[in-house]
Scaffold this motif. Structure first.
Motif, PDB file in Angstrom:
ATOM      1  N   CYS A   1       0.822  -1.214   0.000  1.00  0.00           N
ATOM      2  CA  CYS A   1       0.000   0.000   0.000  1.00  0.00           C
ATOM      3  C   CYS A   1       0.854   1.262   0.000  1.00  0.00           C
ATOM      4  CB  CYS A   1      -0.950   0.000   1.191  1.00  0.00           C
ATOM      5  SG  CYS A   1      -2.255  -1.244   1.061  1.00  0.00           S
ATOM      6  N   THR A   2       1.955   1.242   0.727  1.00  0.00           N
ATOM      7  CA  THR A   2       2.858   2.399   0.753  1.00  0.00           C
ATOM      8  C   THR A   2       3.439   2.650  -0.628  1.00  0.00           C
ATOM      9  OG1 THR A   2       3.381   2.058   3.086  1.00  0.00           O
ATOM     10  CG2 THR A   2       4.982   3.324   1.774  1.00  0.00           C
ATOM     11  N   GLU A   3       3.846   1.578  -1.296  1.00  0.00           N
ATOM     12  CA  GLU A   3       4.364   1.718  -2.668  1.00  0.00           C
ATOM     13  C   GLU A   3       3.294   2.299  -3.595  1.00  0.00           C
ATOM     14  OE1 GLU A   3       6.547  -1.078  -5.917  1.00  0.00           O
ATOM     15  OE2 GLU A   3       4.597  -1.753  -5.153  1.00  0.00           O
ATOM     16  N   ALA A   4       2.074   1.815  -3.484  1.00  0.00           N
ATOM     17  CA  ALA A   4       0.983   2.325  -4.320  1.00  0.00           C
ATOM     18  C   ALA A   4       0.738   3.811  -4.046  1.00  0.00           C
ATOM     19  CB  ALA A   4      -0.292   1.519  -4.076  1.00  0.00           C
ATOM     20  N   ARG A   5       0.736   4.189  -2.790  1.00  0.00           N
ATOM     21  CA  ARG A   5       0.525   5.585  -2.418  1.00  0.00           C
ATOM     22  C   ARG A   5       1.647   6.465  -2.968  1.00  0.00           C
ATOM     23  NH1 ARG A   5      -1.388   4.536   2.170  1.00  0.00           N
ATOM     24  NH2 ARG A   5       0.578   4.195   3.215  1.00  0.00           N
ATOM     25  N   ARG A   6       2.891   5.979  -2.851  1.00  0.00           N
ATOM     26  CA  ARG A   6       4.048   6.727  -3.366  1.00  0.00           C
ATOM     27  C   ARG A   6       3.944   6.947  -4.870  1.00  0.00           C
ATOM     28  NH1 ARG A   6       8.354   4.824  -5.595  1.00  0.00           N
ATOM     29  NH2 ARG A   6       8.118   2.720  -4.804  1.00  0.00           N
ATOM     30  N   LYS A   7       3.396   5.969  -5.573  1.00  0.00           N
ATOM     31  CA  LYS A   7       3.237   6.057  -7.029  1.00  0.00           C
ATOM     32  C   LYS A   7       1.929   6.740  -7.432  1.00  0.00           C
ATOM     33  CE  LYS A   7       5.972   1.992  -8.238  1.00  0.00           C
ATOM     34  NZ  LYS A   7       5.947   0.695  -8.943  1.00  0.00           N
ATOM     35  N   HIS A   8       1.157   7.189  -6.438  1.00  0.00           N
ATOM     36  CA  HIS A   8      -0.131   7.854  -6.656  1.00  0.00           C
ATOM     37  C   HIS A   8      -1.159   6.937  -7.307  1.00  0.00           C
ATOM     38  CE1 HIS A   8       1.764  11.562  -5.401  1.00  0.00           C
ATOM     39  NE2 HIS A   8       2.737  11.315  -6.255  1.00  0.00           N
ATOM     40  N   TYR A   9      -1.109   5.663  -6.979  1.00  0.00           N
ATOM     41  CA  TYR A   9      -2.101   4.699  -7.447  1.00  0.00           C
ATOM     42  C   TYR A   9      -3.313   4.755  -6.519  1.00  0.00           C
ATOM     43  CZ  TYR A   9       1.590   2.213 -10.126  1.00  0.00           C
ATOM     44  OH  TYR A   9       2.594   1.853 -10.986  1.00  0.00           O
ATOM     45  N   ARG A  10      -4.442   4.432  -7.055  1.00  0.00           N
ATOM     46  CA  ARG A  10      -5.626   4.187  -6.248  1.00  0.00           C
ATOM     47  C   ARG A  10      -5.506   2.745  -5.746  1.00  0.00           C
ATOM     48  NH1 ARG A  10      -9.390   8.435  -7.471  1.00  0.00           N
ATOM     49  NH2 ARG A  10      -7.972  10.019  -8.257  1.00  0.00           N
ATOM     50  N   THR A  11      -6.060   2.440  -4.598  1.00  0.00           N
ATOM     51  CA  THR A  11      -5.933   1.087  -4.041  1.00  0.00           C
ATOM     52  C   THR A  11      -7.300   0.549  -3.642  1.00  0.00           C
ATOM     53  OG1 THR A  11      -3.730   1.616  -3.193  1.00  0.00           O
ATOM     54  CG2 THR A  11      -4.827  -0.291  -2.249  1.00  0.00           C
ATOM     55  N   ILE A  12      -7.557  -0.682  -4.049  1.00  0.00           N
ATOM     56  CA  ILE A  12      -8.747  -1.400  -3.618  1.00  0.00           C
ATOM     57  C   ILE A  12      -8.266  -2.685  -2.955  1.00  0.00           C
ATOM     58  CG2 ILE A  12     -10.847  -2.598  -4.333  1.00  0.00           C
ATOM     59  CD1 ILE A  12     -10.986  -0.604  -6.695  1.00  0.00           C
ATOM     60  N   LEU A  13      -8.656  -2.873  -1.705  1.00  0.00           N
ATOM     61  CA  LEU A  13      -8.237  -4.033  -0.926  1.00  0.00           C
ATOM     62  C   LEU A  13      -9.465  -4.859  -0.570  1.00  0.00           C
ATOM     63  CD1 LEU A  13      -6.296  -5.690   0.909  1.00  0.00           C
ATOM     64  CD2 LEU A  13      -6.731  -3.959   2.681  1.00  0.00           C
ATOM     65  N   GLY A  14      -9.370  -6.149  -0.823  1.00  0.00           N
ATOM     66  CA  GLY A  14     -10.450  -7.049  -0.446  1.00  0.00           C
ATOM     67  C   GLY A  14      -9.865  -8.338   0.082  1.00  0.00           C
ATOM     68  N   GLY A  15     -10.672  -9.086   0.781  1.00  0.00           N
ATOM     69  CA  GLY A  15     -10.176 -10.368   1.245  1.00  0.00           C
ATOM     70  C   GLY A  15     -10.916 -10.880   2.448  1.00  0.00           C
ATOM     71  N   ASP A  16     -10.399 -11.971   2.944  1.00  0.00           N
ATOM     72  CA  ASP A  16     -10.904 -12.591   4.162  1.00  0.00           C
ATOM     73  C   ASP A  16      -9.898 -12.236   5.252  1.00  0.00           C
ATOM     74  OD1 ASP A  16     -11.584 -14.227   6.281  1.00  0.00           O
ATOM     75  OD2 ASP A  16     -12.005 -15.971   5.021  1.00  0.00           O
ATOM     76  N   PHE A  17     -10.302 -11.384   6.188  1.00  0.00           N
ATOM     77  CA  PHE A  17      -9.390 -10.891   7.213  1.00  0.00           C
ATOM     78  C   PHE A  17      -9.422 -11.754   8.468  1.00  0.00           C
ATOM     79  CE2 PHE A  17     -10.236  -7.507   4.308  1.00  0.00           C
ATOM     80  CZ  PHE A  17      -8.973  -7.022   4.054  1.00  0.00           C
ATOM     81  N   ASN A  18     -10.284 -12.746   8.490  1.00  0.00           N
ATOM     82  CA  ASN A  18     -10.362 -13.693   9.605  1.00  0.00           C
ATOM     83  C   ASN A  18     -10.348 -13.004  10.969  1.00  0.00           C
ATOM     84  OD1 ASN A  18     -10.794 -16.360   8.706  1.00  0.00           O
ATOM     85  ND2 ASN A  18      -8.741 -16.395   7.857  1.00  0.00           N
ATOM     86  N   ALA A  19     -11.110 -11.942  11.070  1.00  0.00           N
ATOM     87  CA  ALA A  19     -11.216 -11.215  12.334  1.00  0.00           C
ATOM     88  C   ALA A  19     -12.649 -11.346  12.840  1.00  0.00           C
ATOM     89  CB  ALA A  19     -10.867  -9.745  12.137  1.00  0.00           C
ATOM     90  N   GLU A  20     -12.807 -11.628  14.085  1.00  0.00           N
ATOM     91  CA  GLU A  20     -14.127 -11.699  14.690  1.00  0.00           C
ATOM     92  C   GLU A  20     -14.405 -10.345  15.318  1.00  0.00           C
ATOM     93  OE1 GLU A  20     -13.512 -15.080  17.209  1.00  0.00           O
ATOM     94  OE2 GLU A  20     -14.126 -16.468  15.640  1.00  0.00           O
ATOM     95  N   VAL A  21     -15.315  -9.587  14.680  1.00  0.00           N
ATOM     96  CA  VAL A  21     -15.533  -8.194  15.064  1.00  0.00           C
ATOM     97  C   VAL A  21     -16.709  -7.986  16.009  1.00  0.00           C
ATOM     98  CG1 VAL A  21     -14.441  -7.301  12.975  1.00  0.00           C
ATOM     99  CG2 VAL A  21     -16.898  -7.741  12.987  1.00  0.00           C
ATOM    100  N   GLY A  22     -17.416  -9.052  16.331  1.00  0.00           N
ATOM    101  CA  GLY A  22     -18.537  -8.937  17.261  1.00  0.00           C
ATOM    102  C   GLY A  22     -19.777  -8.402  16.591  1.00  0.00           C
TER     103      GLY A  22
END
Length: 167
Positions: A122-143
């Motif tokens: 993400c830092t590399e993308a930000r440095r290059k001025h890219y837009r970022t879309i992140l998706g996935g299974d974060f395996n976090a139990e958020v209540g």
């Protein structure tokens, strides 16, 4: 979380399910494919870029609709839990990241390693001025959602279990 795209028949099944639905990109987790790095053109010209693991565990992928196939600029297979594709759309580069985090039975060091890799990407993308879309299974139990929580982040039907990774 697709819980297994272990063979081409399962990929075909996914594409059949998407028939009639307007989609551009699908970020996939838990693909359970065995190829460490795999890029292929599927029926209809759609692109599949995935990273797997030899024991039919884990796995992530990015599925790109055929109308965007020529827009792909770069694909990086980090490991069986992290893959990203850079795509040029409307004059901007968009970094599409698919992730699959370790579940609660893994040591915190595994989760920390994922955050380190993800932060670097993400830092590399930000440095290059890219837009970022992140998706996935974060395996976090958020209540369950509280009145003070953002309803766009936590849905109404969460489990009443919250772990330190889900805070």
């Amino acid at each position: 979380n697709v819980r297994g795209l272990t063979n081409e028949a399962r990929l075909d099944e996914l594409l059949m399910e998407m028939h009639g639905v307007t989609w551009d990109v699908i970020l996939l987790a838990e693909t359970m494919r065995t190829h460490r790095e795999e890029s292929m053109v599927l029926d209809g010209g759609h692109l599949f870029a995935g990273a797997g693991y030899e024991l039919n565990q884990r796995g992530v992928a990015v599925l790109i609709n055929s109308r965007w196939a020529s827009a792909v600029r770069n694909t990086v297979f980090v490991n069986e839990r992290l893959v990203y594709v850079d795509l040029k759309a409307h004059g901007k580069i968009i970094r599409l990241i698919s992730s699959y985090f370790p579940h609660a039975r893994y040591a915190d060091s595994h989760v920390d390693a994922m955050y380190t890799s993800l932060s670097r990407i993400c830092t590399e993308a930000r440095r290059k001025h890219y837009r970022t879309i992140l998706g996935g299974d974060f395996n976090a139990e958020v209540g369950s959602r509280l009145d003070t929580d953002n309803s766009k982040v936590i849905g109404r039907f969460g489990l009443n279990v919250e772990t330190s990774r889900g805070q």
